[in-house]
Design an enzyme around this catalytic site. Sequence first.
Site, mmCIF file in Angstrom:
data_model
loop_
_atom_site.group_PDB
_atom_site.id
_atom_site.type_symbol
_atom_site.label_atom_id
_atom_site.label_comp_id
_atom_site.label_asym_id
_atom_site.label_seq_id
_atom_site.Cartn_x
_atom_site.Cartn_y
_atom_site.Cartn_z
ATOM 1 N N PRO A 58 0.832 -1.202 0.000
ATOM 2 C CG PRO A 58 0.097 -0.922 2.210
ATOM 3 C CD PRO A 58 0.880 -1.858 1.316
ATOM 4 C CE1 TYR B 149 -2.324 10.236 -12.631
ATOM 5 C CE2 TYR B 149 -2.453 10.983 -10.358
ATOM 6 C CZ TYR B 149 -1.789 10.317 -11.366
ATOM 7 O OH TYR B 149 -0.591 9.724 -11.079
ATOM 8 C CB CYS C 283 3.019 30.109 -17.689
ATOM 9 S SG CYS C 283 3.509 31.556 -16.765
#
Length: 424
Positions: free
Chosen positions: A278, A320, A346
């Site tokens: 994990p 994402y 930017c």
Amino acid sequence: MSTTIESPRAIDVCWDGVDLPSLAQKLGTPCHVYSASSIRQRIGALQTALRGLDALVCYAAKANSNVAILQLMAQAGFGADIVSAGEMRRSLRAGIPAQRIVFSGVGKSADEIVEALAVGVARFNVESEDELHLLQRLAAERGVIARAAVRVNPDVDALTHAKISTGKSENKFGVGIDEARRWFAASAQLTHVRLDGLHVHIGSQMLDLDPIRIALQRVADFWRELIGAGHAINSIDVGGGLGVCYRADRDRPIAIEDYVAAIRHALTGFDGRILLEPGRWLVAEAGALLTRVIRVKQGRQRCFLVTDAAMTELLRPSLYDAWHEIVPVTREPRPAQTYDIVGPVCETGDAFAVDRELPRCEAGDLLMIRTTGAYGASMASNYNSRPLAAEVLLDRGRYAVVRRRQTFEDMLAGEQSVQEWENA
Ligand SMILES: *Cc1c(COP(=O)(O)O)cnc(C)c1O
């Protein structure tokens, strides 16, 4: 515009016993904060769920590779899942012994393999036949035996964001079971690789147990087939990928007990060691990014909150389309307003949230972007020549700076003007 957003919970002002506004005042922003207590809580819950199993947790270092975070894992007796020599060195420096380090990744270089053999990592999670042969050759040259597992790609849809799905056959990770079967059939020729493990990791931020069950079942079937064929399987690595709650009204994470129950069920009768990797689940909810509003910019169509944090500190929204809760760090009730919350970089993609309702903000307000403990600082960059932000560990009323804010000189270290040309 007329509704009033309730003042945030006390945790938003004071976290793990530390007053966040005064911390931000002292250390400056943007700044990552991590609650050691929250991480220990997750570690404890996982250890409880695993009781009775021969299991080793190898924390996926890429989620948050700060040495102080790795030390919390080391103190718990956890190992590390690494994907580069850099992560290996960090893990070793944090006190994680090599015998608890597993090396994953599709692009391990010869130099990295040599270094991992030299320190004696627990095993290589091998992801291609080319890598397997390279490992055999490099181990033979050094007269050592490398322990290896095959990373199986079980062709299961993890039902998560496409960019963090890894277990479909079109993904670059692992090899199909057919190919893995051939590796075992030919394993007698591997004089310096002991291929005695299986590995699977199908994706990240998984909120649904079904794909995990299916993947585990495919791996378990394969394990039974292999032992039936006379191969010894001493360890099965079930990967990571357990999801967390980014959005309280939507994300329903899998309970750790249910996750471990699925592993117990699938691997019933397995008498080797079970590895777990994990990353996010251990650290994501334990972290937050503190940032100040630089200015409020009223555009023709939208109102922008420009913060001093950007995609350089937290890439997930840009990469994402990830959703992060954003709250002002104040107890003052204020009227609501809708903003696009953007950074100074930017790039149009440098935005944390679009059309987000927040209590009305003004320049200088402190905001907290939540659930940033995983894939936050570890994905940071110097884009736009922004120095890396400070990272701070909070622990029951105390704090420690575990990464100081990068200085301009730090950022330029190693860069130089042409001193002398070399003939090529
Ligand atoms: C990234 C990764 C993990 C950890 O994933 P999380 O979603 O953070 O739990 C585990 N194993 C491997 C091989 C990985 O690449």
